[in-house]
Scaffold this motif. Structure first.
Motif, PDB file in Angstrom:
ATOM      1  N   SER A  12      99.707 -32.577 -67.370  1.00  0.00           N
ATOM      2  CA  SER A  12      99.596 -31.819 -68.724  1.00  0.00           C
ATOM      3  C   SER A  12     100.074 -32.660 -69.783  1.00  0.00           C
ATOM      4  CB  SER A  12     100.588 -30.447 -68.579  1.00  0.00           C
ATOM      5  OG  SER A  12     100.491 -30.048 -69.761  1.00  0.00           O
ATOM      6  N   LYS A  16      93.988 -35.258 -71.742  1.00  0.00           N
ATOM      7  CA  LYS A  16      92.866 -35.109 -71.234  1.00  0.00           C
ATOM      8  C   LYS A  16      91.545 -34.433 -71.731  1.00  0.00           C
ATOM      9  CE  LYS A  16      94.750 -32.838 -67.837  1.00  0.00           C
ATOM     10  NZ  LYS A  16      96.134 -32.756 -67.920  1.00  0.00           N
ATOM     11  N   THR A  17      92.310 -33.257 -72.492  1.00  0.00           N
ATOM     12  CA  THR A  17      91.223 -32.619 -73.241  1.00  0.00           C
ATOM     13  C   THR A  17      90.798 -33.332 -74.814  1.00  0.00           C
ATOM     14  OG1 THR A  17      92.167 -30.516 -72.665  1.00  0.00           O
ATOM     15  CG2 THR A  17      90.779 -30.344 -74.777  1.00  0.00           C
ATOM     16  N   LEU A  18      91.608 -34.023 -75.208  1.00  0.00           N
ATOM     17  CA  LEU A  18      91.589 -34.713 -76.650  1.00  0.00           C
ATOM     18  C   LEU A  18      90.650 -35.789 -76.365  1.00  0.00           C
ATOM     19  CD1 LEU A  18      92.183 -34.842 -79.794  1.00  0.00           C
ATOM     20  CD2 LEU A  18      93.759 -36.645 -79.054  1.00  0.00           C
ATOM     21  N   ARG A 115     101.955 -29.426 -79.743  1.00  0.00           N
ATOM     22  CA  ARG A 115     100.865 -28.626 -79.723  1.00  0.00           C
ATOM     23  C   ARG A 115     100.922 -27.363 -79.094  1.00  0.00           C
ATOM     24  NH1 ARG A 115      97.829 -29.402 -73.892  1.00  0.00           N
ATOM     25  NH2 ARG A 115      99.403 -28.218 -72.572  1.00  0.00           N
ATOM     26  N   LEU A 148      98.754 -45.017 -77.528  1.00  0.00           N
ATOM     27  CA  LEU A 148      97.719 -45.769 -78.576  1.00  0.00           C
ATOM     28  C   LEU A 148      97.246 -44.447 -79.505  1.00  0.00           C
ATOM     29  CD1 LEU A 148      95.612 -47.835 -75.779  1.00  0.00           C
ATOM     30  CD2 LEU A 148      97.239 -48.827 -77.436  1.00  0.00           C
TER      31      LEU A 148
END
Ligand SMILES: Nc1ncnc2c1ncn2[C@@H]1O[C@H](COP(=O)(O)OP(=O)(O)OP(=O)(O)O)[C@@H](O)[C@H]1O
Ligand SMILES: O=C(O)[C@H](O)[C@@H](O)[C@H](O)[C@H](O)CO
Length: 165
Positions: A12, A16-18, A115, A148
């Motif tokens: 988490s 992954k989502t972004l 977030r 990055l």
């Protein structure tokens, strides 16, 4: 370019989502977020800061596998923490390729602090790191660093993706 089914994996907060969404947009692929496939019970558990166990994860992984077998192959953001989970996904969608977003705990905690999430509690980061089993040579994969910018992470991945044409 024709891609295999791709799993963007990691604990988490690794992105992954972004990154998965960004890759899908850049590569013209469908994007599936495994977060959206959790049952209400799983979401409630994570919202309460209780880690999922295998019993909670198997029905969810079944839905993830079903998405992975879609044509054309999608890009799926899924933690895929344990080897047994990944073996199951590969058994269902044998060409599956894993991209593991990796970074140290500090960066992950920093991401999570910035977030807000519908259900994932930031307190679960240590349980996620404990559950994670590293990929092995038997699994088609590479690691992508997360220290990055999102654009650079996407570029790093696109330059290394396997493709069939
Ligand atoms: N390379 C990056 N640089 C800066 N911020 C990032 C980077 N990757 C992700 N983030 C940010 O970190 C936070 C977590 O990212 P994201 O929600 O994509 O992670 P995740 O792995 O999908 O998490 P979860 O599994 O909990 O859903 C988001 O606010 C996202 O914008
Ligand atoms: O395997 C797990 O413990 C969970 O599924 C989590 O990893 C969530 O899916 C996700 O990472 C939170 O949004």
């Amino acid at each position: 370019m024709d891609l295999p089914p791709l799993v963007i994996m990691g604990v988490s907060g690794t992105g992954k989502t972004l990154i998965g969404r960004r890759l899908a947009a850049e590569l013209g692929a469908a994007f599936v977020d495994a977060d959206d496939l959790h049952s209400q019970d799983n979401k409630s558990k994570m919202r309460a800061g209780v880690p999922l166990d295998d019993e909670d994860r198997w029905p969810w992984l079944k839905s993830v596998a079903s998405e992975l077998t879609s044509t054309p192959p999608p890009i799926v953001a899924c933690s895929a923490l344990r080897r047994s989970y990944r073996d199951y996904l590969r058994a269902q969608a044998p060409a599956t390729f894993f991209v593991h977003l990796t970074g140290n705990r500090e960066i992950i905690v920093e991401h999570l602090a910035r977030r807000s999430h519908e259900f994932m509690s930031p307190t679960l980061v240590d349980s996620q790191l404990e559950t994670l089993e590293p990929l092995t040579v038997e699994e088609a994969h590479f690691l992508a660093p997360i220290d990055l910018s999102p654009a650079e992470v996407s570029r790093y991945i696109i330059e290394r993706l396997p493709h069939t044409t």
